[in-house]
Design a protein around this motif. Structure first.
Motif, PDB file in Angstrom:
ATOM      1  N   GLU A  90       0.828  -1.206   0.000  1.00 20.52           N
ATOM      2  CA  GLU A  90       0.000   0.000   0.000  1.00 20.52           C
ATOM      3  C   GLU A  90       0.865   1.260   0.000  1.00 20.52           C
ATOM      4  OE1 GLU A  90      -3.167   0.102   2.872  1.00 20.52           O
ATOM      5  OE2 GLU A  90      -3.580  -2.032   2.587  1.00 20.52           O
ATOM      6  N   GLY A  94       0.647   4.088  -2.933  1.00 20.95           N
ATOM      7  CA  GLY A  94       0.360   5.493  -2.634  1.00 20.95           C
ATOM      8  C   GLY A  94       1.415   6.436  -3.171  1.00 20.95           C
ATOM      9  N   ARG A  97       1.416   6.630  -7.003  1.00 26.45           N
ATOM     10  CA  ARG A  97       0.358   7.529  -7.449  1.00 26.45           C
ATOM     11  C   ARG A  97       0.787   8.987  -7.303  1.00 26.45           C
ATOM     12  NH1 ARG A  97      -3.540   5.867  -4.157  1.00 26.45           N
ATOM     13  NH2 ARG A  97      -3.961   4.098  -5.529  1.00 26.45           N
ATOM     14  N   ARG A  98       1.382   9.326  -6.162  1.00 23.89           N
ATOM     15  CA  ARG A  98       1.836  10.706  -5.945  1.00 23.89           C
ATOM     16  C   ARG A  98       2.886  11.098  -6.975  1.00 23.89           C
ATOM     17  NH1 ARG A  98       3.834  11.808  -0.034  1.00 23.89           N
ATOM     18  NH2 ARG A  98       4.327  13.768  -1.033  1.00 23.89           N
TER      19      ARG A  98
END
Length: 104
Positions: A90, A94, A97-98
């Motif tokens: 995860e 995350g 994606r950033r």
């Protein structure tokens, strides 16, 4: 000084060396937030100490401040950390994606 060599020397040494080096790098960054070399060295040290989220934060800052720094080392270091975290992480998802949102 070569950040990787300094980190490797600490890893062979004691935990105290790692803490001291981390503190010195954090102080350098506090004094000059644009010191990307210290940020990179800190990211490598944190990743080696398995403090992946903090390492990724440093890499993201490098990427945001100067994409060309050390031939895009912020992005490439993030990708290396994602590999260490493994598929399904995860944390990696995350930050991936950033990173993608920042770059596009």
């Amino acid at each position: 000084a070569d950040g990787i060599r300094d980190v490797a020397g600490c890893l062979v040494g004691s935990e105290m060396c790692i803490r001291d080096r981390t503190s010195a790098l954090e102080a350098a960054i506090a004094a000059d937030p644009d010191d990307l070399e210290s940020r990179y060295q800190l990211a490598v040290l944190l990743a080696a100490a398995r403090q992946y989220e903090s390492a990724l934060d440093q890499c993201m800052t490098i990427l945001q401040q100067d994409r060309k720094f050390r031939d895009d080392i912020g992005r490439t270091t993030m990708i290396r950390i994602f590999t260490l975290l493994g598929k399904g992480s995860e944390l990696a998802t995350g930050y991936r994606r950033r990173m993608f949102n920042f770059m596009h």
